[in-house]
Design a protein around this motif. Structure first.
Motif, mmCIF file in Angstrom:
data_model
loop_
_atom_site.group_PDB
_atom_site.id
_atom_site.type_symbol
_atom_site.label_atom_id
_atom_site.label_comp_id
_atom_site.label_asym_id
_atom_site.label_seq_id
_atom_site.Cartn_x
_atom_site.Cartn_y
_atom_site.Cartn_z
ATOM 1 N N UNK A 4 0.846 -1.191 0.000
ATOM 2 C CA UNK A 4 0.000 0.000 0.000
ATOM 3 C C UNK A 4 0.880 1.239 0.000
ATOM 4 N N UNK A 5 0.520 2.215 -0.831
ATOM 5 C CA UNK A 5 1.150 3.534 -0.798
ATOM 6 C C UNK A 5 0.268 4.459 0.032
ATOM 7 N N UNK A 6 0.873 5.077 1.034
ATOM 8 C CA UNK A 6 0.149 5.962 1.941
ATOM 9 C C UNK A 6 0.603 7.399 1.687
ATOM 10 N N UNK A 7 -0.283 8.188 1.070
ATOM 11 C CA UNK A 7 -0.014 9.594 0.785
ATOM 12 C C UNK A 7 -0.651 10.447 1.880
ATOM 13 N N UNK A 8 0.137 11.355 2.443
ATOM 14 C CA UNK A 8 -0.384 12.161 3.548
ATOM 15 C C UNK A 8 0.423 13.445 3.691
ATOM 16 N N UNK A 174 -4.964 6.379 0.591
ATOM 17 C CA UNK A 174 -4.358 5.046 0.632
ATOM 18 C C UNK A 174 -4.626 4.338 -0.692
ATOM 19 N N UNK A 175 -3.573 3.803 -1.322
ATOM 20 C CA UNK A 175 -3.735 3.116 -2.599
ATOM 21 C C UNK A 175 -3.089 1.728 -2.536
ATOM 22 N N UNK A 176 -3.906 0.710 -2.774
ATOM 23 C CA UNK A 176 -3.405 -0.659 -2.830
ATOM 24 C C UNK A 176 -2.730 -0.902 -4.173
ATOM 25 N N UNK A 177 -1.912 -1.952 -4.228
ATOM 26 C CA UNK A 177 -1.170 -2.232 -5.459
ATOM 27 C C UNK A 177 -2.080 -2.601 -6.627
ATOM 28 N N UNK A 179 -4.640 -0.927 -7.368
ATOM 29 C CA UNK A 179 -5.225 0.333 -7.817
ATOM 30 C C UNK A 179 -6.407 0.815 -7.003
ATOM 31 N N UNK A 180 -6.931 -0.008 -6.094
ATOM 32 C CA UNK A 180 -8.047 0.453 -5.267
ATOM 33 C C UNK A 180 -7.560 1.559 -4.339
ATOM 34 N N UNK A 181 -8.342 2.630 -4.273
ATOM 35 C CA UNK A 181 -7.928 3.782 -3.472
ATOM 36 C C UNK A 181 -8.989 4.138 -2.436
ATOM 37 N N UNK A 182 -8.520 4.760 -1.363
ATOM 38 C CA UNK A 182 -9.363 5.110 -0.230
ATOM 39 C C UNK A 182 -8.938 6.492 0.247
ATOM 40 N N UNK A 183 -9.894 7.417 0.290
ATOM 41 C CA UNK A 183 -9.591 8.793 0.695
ATOM 42 C C UNK A 183 -10.184 9.059 2.071
ATOM 43 N N UNK A 184 -9.342 9.439 2.995
ATOM 44 C CA UNK A 184 -9.806 9.851 4.319
ATOM 45 C C UNK A 184 -9.667 8.777 5.370
ATOM 46 N N UNK A 185 -9.432 9.224 6.593
ATOM 47 C CA UNK A 185 -9.290 8.296 7.718
ATOM 48 C C UNK A 185 -10.597 7.551 7.981
ATOM 49 N N UNK A 187 -12.237 6.051 5.854
ATOM 50 C CA UNK A 187 -12.345 4.935 4.912
ATOM 51 C C UNK A 187 -11.396 3.791 5.280
ATOM 52 N N UNK A 188 -10.762 3.892 6.426
ATOM 53 C CA UNK A 188 -9.868 2.813 6.854
ATOM 54 C C UNK A 188 -10.636 1.514 7.109
ATOM 55 N N UNK A 189 -11.859 1.626 7.584
ATOM 56 C CA UNK A 189 -12.674 0.423 7.777
ATOM 57 C C UNK A 189 -12.919 -0.264 6.437
ATOM 58 N N UNK A 190 -13.170 0.539 5.389
ATOM 59 C CA UNK A 190 -13.366 -0.036 4.064
ATOM 60 C C UNK A 190 -12.099 -0.728 3.577
ATOM 61 N N UNK A 191 -10.951 -0.114 3.828
ATOM 62 C CA UNK A 191 -9.675 -0.731 3.463
ATOM 63 C C UNK A 191 -9.533 -2.092 4.134
#
Length: 199
Positions: A4-8, A174-177, A179-185, A187-191
């Motif tokens: 996972x790439x974590x952009x912040x 947060x972007x998984x390898x 390509x699925x992406x998640x915006x915002x803290x 959305x961590x449950x969704x991740x």
């Protein structure tokens, strides 16, 4: 191992409110994280967003309600008017980049410590002494504030370009390898559910 790439941004209240939930999810799923601090204000400019000072008053009024709600939900203290915000995010970002390269400490702890310094402790993360305290507390060499400057600056700029190219427009992101992406803290449950195969 999944990646996972974590952009912040080290200035983001939402990255602070993520706490260390990402690291717990990573531990549970054997997830490898690349931490990618970036210049959030430039990211906004590049992707159609606005810096908080330029946003419509109604958006800022909502933010003033939403942040305390999210902090209470997470059980975390939050100072809505930190003494040193915004500040120069580069020194702390460079230190995170240097620490990731050096290894030997707890990177998730370092990131959270720097964010907590802004949003709870009223400390200026543009000051070397503050960043050094955070490095030391997370098990890293405080001298990384000096030795990692050049490489940190190059990677910091590259992280912004990577983010734009990957479709990132805010933080935390947060972007998984795959390509699925998640915006915002929030959305961590969704991740977590995606990694569990439930979503």
């Amino acid at each position: 191992m999944a990646h996972l790439d974590y952009y912040f941004s080290v200035l983001s209240p939402y990255a602070y409110l993520a706490g260390q939930r990402l690291e717990k999810i990573a531990d549970a799923h054997g997830l490898d994280i690349t931490y990618k601090p970036l210049d959030i204000m430039t990211l906004f400019t590049r992707t159609g967003g606005l810096a908080p000072k330029d946003r419509h008053p109604s958006r800022m009024a909502y933010r003033a309600q939403e942040l305390p709600r999210q902090a209470k939900k997470a059980g975390m203290p939050l100072n809505m008017k930190p003494a040193h915000w915004p500040t120069n995010a580069a020194p702390a970002s460079y230190a995170i980049i240097a620490a990731q390269k050096a290894g030997g400490g707890y990177l998730g702890g370092l990131v959270h410590s720097i964010l907590r310094a802004v949003w709870v402790e009223d400390r200026d993360i543009a000051e070397d002494s503050v960043v050094q305290d955070c490095l030391k507390a997370a098990g890293f060499d405080p001298g990384l504030t000096f030795s990692g400057m050049l490489a940190g600056a190059e990677t910091y700029a590259a992280n912004l370009e990577d983010a734009v190219n990957a479709g990132v427009f805010g933080a935390p992101f947060y972007i998984l390898e795959d390509g699925q992406s998640f915006w915002g803290q929030d959305r961590l449950e969704d991740l977590d559910l995606v990694l569990s195969g439930k979503l």
